[in-house]
Design an enzyme around this catalytic site. Structure first.
Site, short mmCIF file in Angstrom:
data_model
loop_
_atom_site.label_atom_id
_atom_site.label_comp_id
_atom_site.label_asym_id
_atom_site.label_seq_id
_atom_site.Cartn_x
_atom_site.Cartn_y
_atom_site.Cartn_z
N ASP A 45 50.49 -13.45 -88.24
CA ASP A 45 51.08 -13.92 -87.00
C ASP A 45 50.16 -13.59 -85.82
OD1 ASP A 45 53.66 -15.00 -85.68
OD2 ASP A 45 53.04 -13.31 -84.45
N TYR A 50 46.75 -12.35 -77.86
CA TYR A 50 46.48 -11.03 -78.44
C TYR A 50 45.00 -10.64 -78.31
CZ TYR A 50 51.07 -11.89 -80.61
OH TYR A 50 52.39 -12.18 -80.84
#
Ligand code: A2P
Length: 327
Positions: A45, A50
């Site tokens: 994921d 990120y």
């Protein structure tokens, strides 16, 4: 209660347990991803936000080169960031993610938040953050006015172009899902939201079940990821709850395994993050035991509607901008 190792997403099967990649340090990410695949993780994921997709891509590429699995056996999810909601920015954003992850399609692409921010060109800085201009004297968020329908249509075009197999959204409350369903031509396959025993989201889950939308729970262990970010207190951990400890004792499992099993026993996919191999392995071992109906009910009764990841709170505290999306 039988829980399968995969969960249906449209006509596909998504591995029920994924490896969450939020806050996985860049320096560790390539090896962590490669090792996770070797350990048995088949669902990753990821997200532009990120800031580790290039390193995650190295890990994926390494694992594929070593023959640890095939691309088809891997489920790769990523997310469109808030600054790329305008139709003309959606495909370039996805293409950048594909390049970074070193794959030629995604299994699932999600709108990360129902929040549109002013576009930041990728050559100015990448990935963009919540703040428009981090060098400004009073950095803040710059909102854009993009209807979700525009972004969704552009996401549908990615499916039509064969670049993405399924599309979905994150952090959407029920009312926005109702609205999206009025115009979606390609089904909303997955909703990813914060979900754990302190935030059980019964109505949202029921709505998704009734509309064939698969739910993925992020932060399935609750407060733990938020303590170092000052978004939760150590005392907020669900792992010390007597009902969790009692079930762990009865089953000879860890409290974390009990909480994660509660998640998948509600037919929800989970994406626990761990940078520790022992805990990564522990988080995969959830299929050789079951919680009783009473244990399920007792853990669900811990609900206190406690949300740790709330833009209405952190955007004001950290980015000087009040922008709630939940009441
Ligand atoms: P660590 O990376 O040191 O293992 P979430 O996915 O819910 O955000 O959870 C991530 C947090 O939970 C991280 O702080 C992670 O720490 C911790 N964690 C993950 N798996 C376990 C586990 N099995 N037992 C205890 N803590 C865990």
């Amino acid at each position: 209660m039988k829980v399968k190792e995969t969960i249906q997403v449209g006509k596909s099967q998504m591995p029920t347990i994924g490896m969450g990649l939020w806050k996985l340090e860049k320096e560790l990410a390539a090896k962590a991803v490669r090792d996770a695949i070797e350990m048995g993780y088949r669902h990753l994921d990821s997200a532009t936000d990120y800031a580790n997709e290039a390193e995650v891509g190295e890990g994926i590429s390494q694992a594929l080169k070593e023959g640890l699995c095939t691309r088809e056996e891997l489920w790769v999810t990523s997310k469109l960031w808030n600054t790329d909601h305008r139709a003309e920015h959606v495909r370039p954003a996805l293409e950048r993610t594909l390049r970074d992850l070193q794959v030629d399609y995604l299994d699932l692409y999600l709108i990360h938040f129902p929040i549109a921010l002013k576009h930041v060109p990728h050559d100015r800085f990448y990935p963009a953050d919540w703040i428009y201009d981090p060098d400004s004297e009073s950095p803040k968020m710059e909102l854009d006015t993009v209807p979700i329908s525009e972004t969704w249509r552009a996401m549908e075009e990615l499916v039509e172009a064969g670049l993405v197999r399924h599309i979905g959204v994150c952090n959407f409350p029920t009312a926005l899902i109702h609205d999206l369903l009025t115009y979606a031509k390609i089904p909303l396959s997955v909703l990813q939201v914060e979900m754990h025993p302190y935030l059980t989201q019964e109505r949202l889950l029921r709505l998704c079940r009734e509309r064939d939308i698969t739910v993925t729970a992020f932060s399935p262990l609750g407060a733990l990821s938020y303590v170092p970010l000052n978004m939760a207190k150590a005392a907020d951990t669900v792992l010390q709850e007597p009902v969790v400890l009692a079930a762990a004792e009865r089953l000879g499992k860890t409290p974390a395994q009990v909480v994660l099993r509660w998640g998948i026993q509600r037919h929800v996919a989970i994406i626990p993050k761990s940078s520790n191999p022992k805990r990564q392995r522990e988080n995969l071992q959830l299929f050789d035991f079951a919680l009783s109906d009473q244990e399920m009910a007792d853990i669900s009764a811990l609900n206190r509607n406690q949300r740790f990841n709330d833009p209405g709170e952190f955007c004001e505290r950290v980015f000087n901008t009040f922008h709630p999306i939940y009441d």
